[in-house]
Design a protein around this motif. Structure first.
Motif, PDB file in Angstrom:
ATOM      1  N   ARG A  57       6.381  -1.022  12.931  1.00 56.56           N
ATOM      2  CA  ARG A  57       7.106   0.223  12.677  1.00 56.56           C
ATOM      3  C   ARG A  57       6.437   1.067  11.586  1.00 56.56           C
ATOM      4  N   GLY A  58       5.395   0.530  10.960  1.00 57.24           N
ATOM      5  CA  GLY A  58       4.713   1.273   9.905  1.00 57.24           C
ATOM      6  C   GLY A  58       5.617   1.588   8.730  1.00 57.24           C
ATOM      7  N   LEU A  59       6.365   0.585   8.250  1.00 55.76           N
ATOM      8  CA  LEU A  59       7.365   0.807   7.199  1.00 55.76           C
ATOM      9  C   LEU A  59       6.718   0.830   5.808  1.00 55.76           C
ATOM     10  N   SER A  60       6.051   1.927   5.519  1.00 61.14           N
ATOM     11  CA  SER A  60       5.318   2.059   4.252  1.00 61.14           C
ATOM     12  C   SER A  60       6.236   1.976   3.042  1.00 61.14           C
ATOM     13  N   ALA A  61       7.419   2.575   3.134  1.00 62.65           N
ATOM     14  CA  ALA A  61       8.352   2.542   2.002  1.00 62.65           C
ATOM     15  C   ALA A  61       8.779   1.106   1.703  1.00 62.65           C
ATOM     16  N   ASP A  62       8.956   0.308   2.747  1.00 62.91           N
ATOM     17  CA  ASP A  62       9.327  -1.088   2.549  1.00 62.91           C
ATOM     18  C   ASP A  62       8.213  -1.848   1.839  1.00 62.91           C
ATOM     19  N   ILE A  63       6.983  -1.579   2.217  1.00 64.31           N
ATOM     20  CA  ILE A  63       5.846  -2.241   1.578  1.00 64.31           C
ATOM     21  C   ILE A  63       5.829  -1.946   0.081  1.00 64.31           C
ATOM     22  N   THR A  64       6.036  -0.682  -0.263  1.00 63.12           N
ATOM     23  CA  THR A  64       6.084  -0.300  -1.679  1.00 63.12           C
ATOM     24  C   THR A  64       7.209  -1.033  -2.399  1.00 63.12           C
ATOM     25  N   ASP A  65       8.372  -1.096  -1.756  1.00 59.29           N
ATOM     26  CA  ASP A  65       9.536  -1.738  -2.381  1.00 59.29           C
ATOM     27  C   ASP A  65       9.334  -3.246  -2.534  1.00 59.29           C
ATOM     28  N   TRP A  66       8.763  -3.898  -1.534  1.00 56.89           N
ATOM     29  CA  TRP A  66       8.532  -5.342  -1.635  1.00 56.89           C
ATOM     30  C   TRP A  66       7.508  -5.660  -2.715  1.00 56.89           C
ATOM     31  N   THR A  67       6.532  -4.798  -2.889  1.00 57.54           N
ATOM     32  CA  THR A  67       5.562  -5.012  -3.965  1.00 57.54           C
ATOM     33  C   THR A  67       6.261  -4.970  -5.324  1.00 57.54           C
ATOM     34  N   LYS A  68       7.140  -3.988  -5.501  1.00 62.22           N
ATOM     35  CA  LYS A  68       7.914  -3.900  -6.751  1.00 62.22           C
ATOM     36  C   LYS A  68       8.773  -5.146  -6.946  1.00 62.22           C
ATOM     37  N   LEU A  69       9.399  -5.595  -5.875  1.00 59.05           N
ATOM     38  CA  LEU A  69      10.271  -6.770  -5.966  1.00 59.05           C
ATOM     39  C   LEU A  69       9.469  -8.028  -6.300  1.00 59.05           C
ATOM     40  N   ALA A  70       8.307  -8.173  -5.671  1.00 57.14           N
ATOM     41  CA  ALA A  70       7.469  -9.345  -5.937  1.00 57.14           C
ATOM     42  C   ALA A  70       7.034  -9.379  -7.395  1.00 57.14           C
ATOM     43  N   GLN A  71       6.775  -8.208  -7.930  1.00 57.83           N
ATOM     44  CA  GLN A  71       6.281  -8.125  -9.303  1.00 57.83           C
ATOM     45  C   GLN A  71       7.397  -8.213 -10.342  1.00 57.83           C
ATOM     46  N   SER A  72       8.650  -8.243  -9.868  1.00 52.08           N
ATOM     47  CA  SER A  72       9.786  -8.329 -10.797  1.00 52.08           C
ATOM     48  C   SER A  72      10.722  -9.485 -10.446  1.00 52.08           C
ATOM     49  N   SER A  73      10.197 -10.480  -9.749  1.00 53.98           N
ATOM     50  CA  SER A  73      10.965 -11.682  -9.386  1.00 53.98           C
ATOM     51  C   SER A  73      12.226 -11.366  -8.594  1.00 53.98           C
ATOM     52  N   CYS A  74      12.173 -10.318  -7.805  1.00 55.19           N
ATOM     53  CA  CYS A  74      13.272  -9.958  -6.887  1.00 55.19           C
ATOM     54  C   CYS A  74      14.572  -9.613  -7.616  1.00 55.19           C
ATOM     55  N   GLN A  75      14.463  -9.183  -8.872  1.00 51.55           N
ATOM     56  CA  GLN A  75      15.665  -8.975  -9.673  1.00 51.55           C
ATOM     57  C   GLN A  75      16.366  -7.642  -9.422  1.00 51.55           C
ATOM     58  N   ASP A  76      15.723  -6.717  -8.740  1.00 48.94           N
ATOM     59  CA  ASP A  76      16.339  -5.415  -8.481  1.00 48.94           C
ATOM     60  C   ASP A  76      17.235  -5.509  -7.248  1.00 48.94           C
ATOM     61  N   HIS A  77      18.486  -5.865  -7.449  1.00 47.13           N
ATOM     62  CA  HIS A  77      19.406  -6.088  -6.343  1.00 47.13           C
ATOM     63  C   HIS A  77      19.695  -4.810  -5.564  1.00 47.13           C
ATOM     64  N   ALA A  78      19.736  -3.690  -6.253  1.00 46.01           N
ATOM     65  CA  ALA A  78      19.992  -2.418  -5.570  1.00 46.01           C
ATOM     66  C   ALA A  78      18.858  -2.105  -4.595  1.00 46.01           C
ATOM     67  N   LEU A  79      17.643  -2.385  -5.003  1.00 41.73           N
ATOM     68  CA  LEU A  79      16.487  -2.132  -4.139  1.00 41.73           C
ATOM     69  C   LEU A  79      16.497  -3.079  -2.947  1.00 41.73           C
ATOM     70  N   LEU A  80      16.823  -4.346  -3.178  1.00 41.29           N
ATOM     71  CA  LEU A  80      16.940  -5.298  -2.079  1.00 41.29           C
ATOM     72  C   LEU A  80      17.953  -4.819  -1.048  1.00 41.29           C
ATOM     73  N   LYS A  81      19.093  -4.394  -1.534  1.00 43.45           N
ATOM     74  CA  LYS A  81      20.157  -3.934  -0.633  1.00 43.45           C
ATOM     75  C   LYS A  81      19.720  -2.694   0.131  1.00 43.45           C
ATOM     76  N   ASP A  82      19.023  -1.802  -0.531  1.00 39.49           N
ATOM     77  CA  ASP A  82      18.606  -0.555   0.098  1.00 39.49           C
ATOM     78  C   ASP A  82      17.650  -0.810   1.265  1.00 39.49           C
ATOM     79  N   ILE A  83      16.746  -1.763   1.115  1.00 37.51           N
ATOM     80  CA  ILE A  83      15.787  -2.057   2.187  1.00 37.51           C
ATOM     81  C   ILE A  83      16.515  -2.391   3.483  1.00 37.51           C
ATOM     82  N   PHE A  84      17.517  -3.249   3.393  1.00 32.99           N
ATOM     83  CA  PHE A  84      18.190  -3.703   4.612  1.00 32.99           C
ATOM     84  C   PHE A  84      19.253  -2.731   5.093  1.00 32.99           C
ATOM     85  N   ASP A  85      19.941  -2.101   4.159  1.00 30.11           N
ATOM     86  CA  ASP A  85      20.992  -1.169   4.567  1.00 30.11           C
ATOM     87  C   ASP A  85      20.417   0.072   5.234  1.00 30.11           C
TER      88      ASP A  85
END
Length: 280
Positions: A57-85
């Motif tokens: 699907r070419g989900l570039s925004a998701d790639i950017t968000d997962w990189t941020k999450l990986a670099q912050s130990s997945c602690q941004d719960h709002a960002l996690l929720k936003d990806i799936f919602d």
């Protein structure tokens, strides 16, 4: 630690709406049958997130968000929720989601957890080194992830993801990748399998055995058993065939581009010399 996490999950569940968007969290790492699980869940009616969906699907925004999450130990719960919602996903399996399964349990306290694993860590390593750990270092990906923005970002994400698994900074551009990090990566794989059993309440957990087909999965999800056979997808051979196809496609496009450039240069140079001849 387990008591603290359980208390957090219970508190979050009490304060959260029952109809959470994500209903299923896959905690198994890539090359443990995650694409088979994706197909099975899709057959059962779930819109299932997987690395394959990011790429197709070419989900570039998701790639950017997962990189941020990986670099912050997945602690941004709002960002996690936003990806799936924002994508309307109600199930998530495979990398990169599986690196954040524990935090996803907090974000979606009513979701069930399905875990997949190999019969041994050696079998996982054997499969991973011939597929997901190797793909970024082989042509054409070794070229694409240096020149195309989507694949450059994807490469950064996967390096960050593997760093989470290894619990240290790693890169597939190391000349001895991945063997130089073998102990750390296998250790991360084993830790993940152990952590799932330690943390996830039994009533929320299914350790899926693909060899048993639909039986355990359908019962766990309270679904009827489909009439179609249980899937078996993205084998090592399937994975390698996909990248052979990409190899042919990229190589063919490159040859075509070279021919086109040669033809255009020839035309321009020819026109230039013809114009010079006329003016003399």
């Amino acid at each position: 630690m387990k008591i603290q996490l359980t208390a957090t999950l219970l508190l979050t569940a009490a304060l959260s709406p029952i109809n959470a968007a994500l209903e299923i969290i896959g905690s198994g790492y890539g090359r443990t049958g995650t694409d088979t699980l994706r197909e099975a869940l899709t057959t059962l009616g779930y819109k299932t997130y997987h690395m394959k969906e990011i790429i197709e699907r070419g989900l570039s925004a998701d790639i950017t968000d997962w990189t941020k999450l990986a670099q912050s130990s997945c602690q941004d719960h709002a960002l996690l929720k936003d990806i799936f919602d924002r994508g309307g996903w109600d199930a998530a399996v495979d990398f990169p989601a599986s690196m954040c399964w524990e935090e996803l349990m907090v974000v979606y306290p009513h979701a069930k957890v399905i875990h997949t694993e190999r019969v041994s860590s050696d079998k996982w390593w054997e499969s991973a080194t011939e597929s997901i750990l190797a793909v970024g270092t082989k042509y054409p990906m070794s070229i694409l992830n240096r020149i195309l923005p989507f694949w450059m970002a994807h490469h950064t994400m996967t390096d960050s993801m593997w760093s989470v698994v290894a619990m240290k900074e790693v890169s597939d551009r190391h000349p001895e990748w991945p063997s130089v990090y073998k102990d750390e990566l296998i250790g991360g794989y084993n830790r993940n399998n152990e952590r799932v059993r330690e943390v996830v309440p039994p009533e929320r957990l299914l350790i899926q055995d693909h060899g048993k087909g639909w039986t355990l999965l359908a019962e766990f999800l309270e679904k009827g058993v489909p009439e179609k056979p249980y899937p078996h997808s993205n084998t090592r051979a399937d994975f390698q065939a996909f990248f052979r196809t990409m190899f042919i496609g990229v190589t063919g496009a490159g040859v075509l581009l070279v021919v086109l450039v040669y033809y255009l240069v020839k035309k321009v140079v020819g026109a230039f010399f013809r114009s010079k001849t006329k003016t003399q």
